[in-house]
Every structure is written in C-alpha cells, then in structure tokens.
Design an enzyme around this catalytic site. Structure first.
Site, PDB file in Angstrom:
ATOM      1  N   GLU A   1      -3.666  -3.491  -2.324  1.00  0.00           N
ATOM      2  CA  GLU A   1      -2.574  -2.532  -2.503  1.00  0.00           C
ATOM      3  C   GLU A   1      -1.313  -3.082  -1.854  1.00  0.00           C
ATOM      4  O   GLU A   1      -0.224  -3.035  -2.417  1.00  0.00           O
ATOM      5  CB  GLU A   1      -2.968  -1.178  -1.881  1.00  0.00           C
ATOM      6  CG  GLU A   1      -1.974  -0.052  -2.113  1.00  0.00           C
ATOM      7  CD  GLU A   1      -0.905   0.097  -1.048  1.00  0.00           C
ATOM      8  OE1 GLU A   1       0.031   0.871  -1.256  1.00  0.00           O
ATOM      9  OE2 GLU A   1      -0.984  -0.583   0.002  1.00  0.00           O
ATOM     10  N   GLU A   2      -1.482  -3.636  -0.654  1.00  0.00           N
ATOM     11  CA  GLU A   2      -0.327  -4.137   0.101  1.00  0.00           C
ATOM     12  C   GLU A   2       0.287  -5.385  -0.540  1.00  0.00           C
ATOM     13  O   GLU A   2       1.382  -5.798  -0.180  1.00  0.00           O
ATOM     14  CB  GLU A   2      -0.730  -4.462   1.551  1.00  0.00           C
ATOM     15  CG  GLU A   2      -1.394  -3.306   2.308  1.00  0.00           C
ATOM     16  CD  GLU A   2      -0.415  -2.246   2.774  1.00  0.00           C
ATOM     17  OE1 GLU A   2       0.746  -2.259   2.338  1.00  0.00           O
ATOM     18  OE2 GLU A   2      -0.848  -1.390   3.573  1.00  0.00           O
TER      19      GLU A   2
ATOM     20  N   HIS B   1      -7.077   2.570  -0.279  1.00  0.00           N
ATOM     21  CA  HIS B   1      -7.003   1.105  -0.355  1.00  0.00           C
ATOM     22  C   HIS B   1      -7.645   0.469   0.861  1.00  0.00           C
ATOM     23  O   HIS B   1      -7.462   0.930   1.987  1.00  0.00           O
ATOM     24  CB  HIS B   1      -5.584   0.586  -0.627  1.00  0.00           C
ATOM     25  CG  HIS B   1      -4.598   0.707   0.493  1.00  0.00           C
ATOM     26  ND1 HIS B   1      -4.442  -0.245   1.471  1.00  0.00           N
ATOM     27  CD2 HIS B   1      -3.678   1.653   0.760  1.00  0.00           C
ATOM     28  CE1 HIS B   1      -3.472   0.119   2.300  1.00  0.00           C
ATOM     29  NE2 HIS B   1      -2.996   1.275   1.903  1.00  0.00           N
TER      30      HIS B   1
ATOM     31  N   HIS C   1       1.403  -1.212   9.527  1.00  0.00           N
ATOM     32  CA  HIS C   1       1.743  -2.621   9.285  1.00  0.00           C
ATOM     33  C   HIS C   1       2.050  -3.379  10.584  1.00  0.00           C
ATOM     34  O   HIS C   1       2.773  -4.365  10.568  1.00  0.00           O
ATOM     35  CB  HIS C   1       2.922  -2.747   8.299  1.00  0.00           C
ATOM     36  CG  HIS C   1       2.664  -2.078   6.988  1.00  0.00           C
ATOM     37  ND1 HIS C   1       3.631  -1.890   6.034  1.00  0.00           N
ATOM     38  CD2 HIS C   1       1.533  -1.557   6.456  1.00  0.00           C
ATOM     39  CE1 HIS C   1       3.107  -1.274   4.991  1.00  0.00           C
ATOM     40  NE2 HIS C   1       1.829  -1.064   5.221  1.00  0.00           N
TER      41      HIS C   1
ATOM     42  N   ASP D   1      -3.406   3.296   7.902  1.00  0.00           N
ATOM     43  CA  ASP D   1      -3.046   2.691   6.604  1.00  0.00           C
ATOM     44  C   ASP D   1      -3.999   1.540   6.296  1.00  0.00           C
ATOM     45  O   ASP D   1      -3.698   0.397   6.591  1.00  0.00           O
ATOM     46  CB  ASP D   1      -1.596   2.211   6.682  1.00  0.00           C
ATOM     47  CG  ASP D   1      -1.080   1.669   5.366  1.00  0.00           C
ATOM     48  OD1 ASP D   1      -1.738   1.860   4.336  1.00  0.00           O
ATOM     49  OD2 ASP D   1      -0.001   1.041   5.369  1.00  0.00           O
TER      50      ASP D   1
ATOM     51  N   ASP E   1      -3.964   7.867   0.990  1.00  0.00           N
ATOM     52  CA  ASP E   1      -3.397   6.716   1.690  1.00  0.00           C
ATOM     53  C   ASP E   1      -2.560   7.248   2.852  1.00  0.00           C
ATOM     54  O   ASP E   1      -1.457   7.750   2.632  1.00  0.00           O
ATOM     55  CB  ASP E   1      -2.541   5.874   0.724  1.00  0.00           C
ATOM     56  CG  ASP E   1      -2.008   4.608   1.398  1.00  0.00           C
ATOM     57  OD1 ASP E   1      -2.328   4.382   2.575  1.00  0.00           O
ATOM     58  OD2 ASP E   1      -1.259   3.849   0.738  1.00  0.00           O
TER      59      ASP E   1
HETATM   60  N1  BES Z   1       0.523   3.539   2.867  1.00  0.00           N
HETATM   61  C1  BES Z   1       1.694   2.805   2.460  1.00  0.00           C
HETATM   62  C2  BES Z   1       2.672   3.674   1.714  1.00  0.00           C
HETATM   63  C3  BES Z   1       3.561   4.564   2.525  1.00  0.00           C
HETATM   64  C4  BES Z   1       4.059   4.168   3.765  1.00  0.00           C
HETATM   65  C5  BES Z   1       3.959   5.748   1.982  1.00  0.00           C
HETATM   66  C6  BES Z   1       4.909   5.016   4.485  1.00  0.00           C
HETATM   67  C7  BES Z   1       4.814   6.588   2.671  1.00  0.00           C
HETATM   68  C8  BES Z   1       5.281   6.220   3.934  1.00  0.00           C
HETATM   69  C9  BES Z   1       1.286   1.650   1.558  1.00  0.00           C
HETATM   70  O1  BES Z   1       0.120   1.023   1.980  1.00  0.00           O
HETATM   71  C10 BES Z   1       2.393   0.617   1.567  1.00  0.00           C
HETATM   72  O2  BES Z   1       2.619  -0.010   2.550  1.00  0.00           O
HETATM   73  N2  BES Z   1       3.069   0.482   0.455  1.00  0.00           N
HETATM   74  C11 BES Z   1       4.141  -0.466   0.324  1.00  0.00           C
HETATM   75  C12 BES Z   1       4.396  -0.703  -1.133  1.00  0.00           C
HETATM   76  C13 BES Z   1       3.318  -1.528  -1.817  1.00  0.00           C
HETATM   77  C14 BES Z   1       3.554  -1.538  -3.315  1.00  0.00           C
HETATM   78  C15 BES Z   1       3.288  -2.961  -1.276  1.00  0.00           C
HETATM   79  C16 BES Z   1       5.420   0.093   0.957  1.00  0.00           C
HETATM   80  O3  BES Z   1       5.500   1.319   1.197  1.00  0.00           O
HETATM   81  O4  BES Z   1       6.345  -0.663   1.192  1.00  0.00           O
HETATM   82 ZN    ZN Z   2       0.697  -0.084   3.818  1.00  0.00          ZN
END
Ligand code: BES
Ligand code: ZN
Length: 407
Positions: free
Chosen positions: A269-270, A220, A374, A235, A297
């Site tokens: 994605e975020e 992403h 983040h 990320d 990711d």
């Molecule tokens: N790369 C992350 C996902 C992640 C973070 C997986 C830490 C495992 C450990 C992804 O970009 C993310 O931040 N996803 C969000 C959910 C998305 C649907 C907004 C999350 O994990 O809260």
């Molecule tokens: Zn993320």
C-alpha cells in the site's frame, strides 16, 4: 513540545538531502523506472532527482481541484520520495504507482468521475447474527494482535525480505485461526512485477447461500519509515489486527456467512497502492461481485472528537450512510463524523476506482491523525498501549461483514 509530525513542513533543501543519497545510489546501480502520479504540490520534492514530469494537459486536474502529474522516476528513489512526501504537512499526499501511461490516465479519469449514487436498499436486520459475534470480540486479544504484528521487526517494507516475511507470518497466523475449517481458505497473492517480494494475504469464509457475492474487509500489511525501523503499529498493524480479531471471533462462534466474507491484507500500500490496484483490477476483469468493501487503515489512535470519521472521497456515499447507520445500531456511544483525504490515501481508492462501493472509517481527521506514522515511533506505546479505540473499528468491521453477508 509535541512530537514532530511525520508530515511536517521541511525546507526543499532538507528534502533534497533526504532524496539525493537514494537517487545517487540508484544511479550507481541500474534499476527500473517507475511510473507514478503525483499532485502538483509534491513536484518540488523531485528537485535533485532525475525524474521526468509529464505535463500532459489531460492529466492536469484532480478530484480536489489540484493538478496531478505523471512522473517517471527510478524505482530506487521511491522510498526517499515517500519519506519526503510524508514530511509535507500541507498535504501529506501520496503517490499512486501505475503499470503504464494508459493505466495512469485511466486511474485519473476514474478518480474524477463522481461515484454514481447507487441507492442500494441495505436494511439493518441481522441483529440476531451480529450481536453474538460482537460479543466474541475482546480488546485484550485485539491489543495482543496489534502488538504481535508490530513486533515483526525491523520493518514490513514491501521491497525488503522482511516485508515478505511479514506476509508469510500473517498467512500462517490466519491459517492457524481457521482451524482446519473446510469453508475457509487462505491464499497469498504475489505482487506482479515484484518477484520474491511481498504478497497480499487473503482469507475467505465461503458463503453458504451466495458464495459468488463477496464482502471485503481490507487493511495493509506493509509498513514504511524514515529509518530502517518501521513498526507500523497504528499504520497499519491496527487494521490487520482488527481483521484478525474479526476472523478469530467468527471462528470461535462457528459463524457461517451466507455470502462470502473475505479479508484482504494488502501488500505494498505504501508503495502507491500497488497490491490493491492489482487485486481490484483483476476482480473487475474477472467479473467478481464485491457487495461492499471496508478499509481499516489506522484505527488505534484517537485524535479527534468524533470516534469514527468516514472519508468521503474515493468512497461510496450510499455505503457510507449505511456504515454510519451500523454505528448507530451496534456501537452505542460511538460518534461518527466525515472528513476527506483529498487524495487516494489508502487501498479503498483502488477498489473504488475499480467500480466497487468502498468505505474508509478512520481513527481521526486527516489533520488530527497519528503524528507518529511512518517513523520508528509508530509503536503500541505511542497510542497509549491500549486497543480501546481500535476495538470500535473491529466491531464496525464485524457488523459490516455480518450484515452484508446475511441474505
Ligand atoms: N494510513 C495512511 C493513510 C493516511 C495517513 C490517511 C494519514 C489519513 C491520514 C497510508 O498508509 C499512507 O501512508 N498513504 C500514503 C499514500 C499511499 C498511496 C502511498 C499517504 O497518505 O501519503
Ligand atoms: Zn502509511
């Protein structure tokens, strides 16, 4: 003292403080209503916002056993909500954005259905093709690619003009790499409903024998942060750069796949898997045959004893076994484990829910993932200024693409 985690527990009061200025700003200017699904444990984060929670019983269950709720919230309050969620160490659970209540229901229904075990016979038999391609990947190039993408400052946030600039930058970078080959196309896919904003970037190397059968390597391109500064080096510049490295090596070797190999750097994605849901659903309705999807990711931070951790939820069990076998064949000394996100944590979930076999090899376990994501601290320096871990994922992506593309 170690760095505060992006998902550390904060009191509801602090979270409400984070959220309310955004909600207040949203109230001042008319804005659109967004529909999201959210696990019950995240509902307290809505305190102080004017969100409405739909307590429809049909939606009150999920894969991980937790109830999931449909929530209507002002679009302008979403970044604040995302930040609040990411400060919740207990779950770090994200929300998924939907176009309509029917879409939300369909998403949840699909999430609950176990992926049918489709025991595909996938022998590992393309060593002669894969090994030279692996040899063309370099850690130095990969690190330079992570660095370059994470240095697109201040942010790659999907609602920002900078987020759109990141799409444009990546499309022209990939176009340059393709070097005018006529079997390689680069396309950008705008987010529907988000005019003039971010676009997913898609590079396809057309299959010479079975062009209609597609292997997807996902990542992403957006980033998000608790401040305006979102380098998103791990990320997910690390995943985008892994894809970039694979493309560069394939072109350098004059590789021509028998099936189509497609790299998709998803937008937003975020924002709740917005770009990937739109694309995966369109593939399903257009009847496009995706042989396998691998999401990269977060690949650069080594947080756990096992190098590569395959997420078992929203993924295909048979394909995960195949991915593990690829590691054993092509990545000597690299260890593989299993873990789960417990929620739809990245774009593989959109592909999985659209009925395609997806896998998500991850840099660590959920609990030991990079604590700096983040935040403005998600920089190359924060994971040691090295692509030593990320290169394992680039190699795995290469082996996955070239094995599956070989008829
Ligand atoms: N790369 C992350 C996902 C992640 C973070 C997986 C830490 C495992 C450990 C992804 O970009 C993310 O931040 N996803 C969000 C959910 C998305 C649907 C907004 C999350 O994990 O809260
Ligand atoms: Zn993320």
């Amino acid at each position: 003292m170690h760095q505060p985690s992006p998902c550390f527990v904060r009191s509801i009061a602090v979270i409400a403080m984070v959220l309310s200025p955004l909600v207040a700003a949203a109230a001042a200017s008319p804005s659109r209503e967004a529909l999201i699904t959210l696990p019950a444990s995240s509902l307290p984060l809505l305190a102080g916002s004017r969100a409405t929670i739909d307590r429809e019983p049909a939606l009150r269950k999920s894969l991980a056993g937790e109830s999931i709720h449909m929530v209507r919230i002002d679009e302008a309050a979403l970044p604040g909500l995302a930040e609040a969620i990411h400060h919740d160490l207990q779950r770090c659970a994200g929300f998924v954005r939907h176009d309509s209540p029917d879409d939300a229901r369909a998403w949840l229904a699909r999430s609950e259905r176990a992926t049918p075990a489709a025991p595909l016979a996938r022998p590992i038999d393309a060593q002669a093709v894969v090994r030279p391609l692996l040899g063309a990947l370099t850690e130095t190039r990969l690190l330079a690619d992570i660095r370059a993408f994470s240095e697109l400052r201040p942010t790659r946030l999907y609602t920002s003009p900078h987020g759109r600039a990141a799409s444009d930058w990546l499309a022209s970078h990939w176009r340059e790499l393709a070097g005018g080959r006529n079997d390689i196309t680069i396309e950008t896919v705008p987010l529907t409903g988000f005019p003039q904003r971010q676009e997913s970037v898609v590079l396809s190397i057309k299959g010479s024998e079975k062009p209609d059968e597609v292997i997807v390597i996902g990542s992403h391109l957006d980033s998000i942060s608790s401040t305006a500064d979102a380098p998103g080096a791990d990320d997910d510049a690390s995943g985008v750069a892994s894809a970039t490295s694979i493309i560069r090596a394939m072109v350098a070797n004059g590789y021509r796949p028998q099936r189509t190999v497609r790299f998709i750097a998803h937008a937003a994605e975020e924002g709740g898997l917005i770009g990937s849901q739109q694309i995966a659903r369109r593939y399903r309705s257009d009847g496009i045959e995706v042989v396998g999807m691998l999401q990269l990711d977060m690949t650069a931070y080594k947080g756990a004893p096992n190098d590569i951790n395959l997420m078992t939820d929203y993924t295909d069990a048979a394909q995960n076994d195949f991915v593990e076998a690829l590691v054993r064949s092509y990545l000597p000394g690299v260890s593989v484990g299993r873990d789960k996100c417990g929620y739809a944590c990245s774009d593989h979930a959109s592909w999985s829910n659209a009925g395609y076999p997806a896998s998500m090899p991850f840099e660590a376990t959920l609990r030991t993932a990079n604590p700096n994501i983040h935040t403005p601290r998600d920089t190359v320096a924060s994971f040691g200024g090295t692509a030593a871990h990320a290169i394992k994922f680039a190699r795995l992506g290469m082996a996955f693409a070239a094995e599956l593309a070989n008829d």
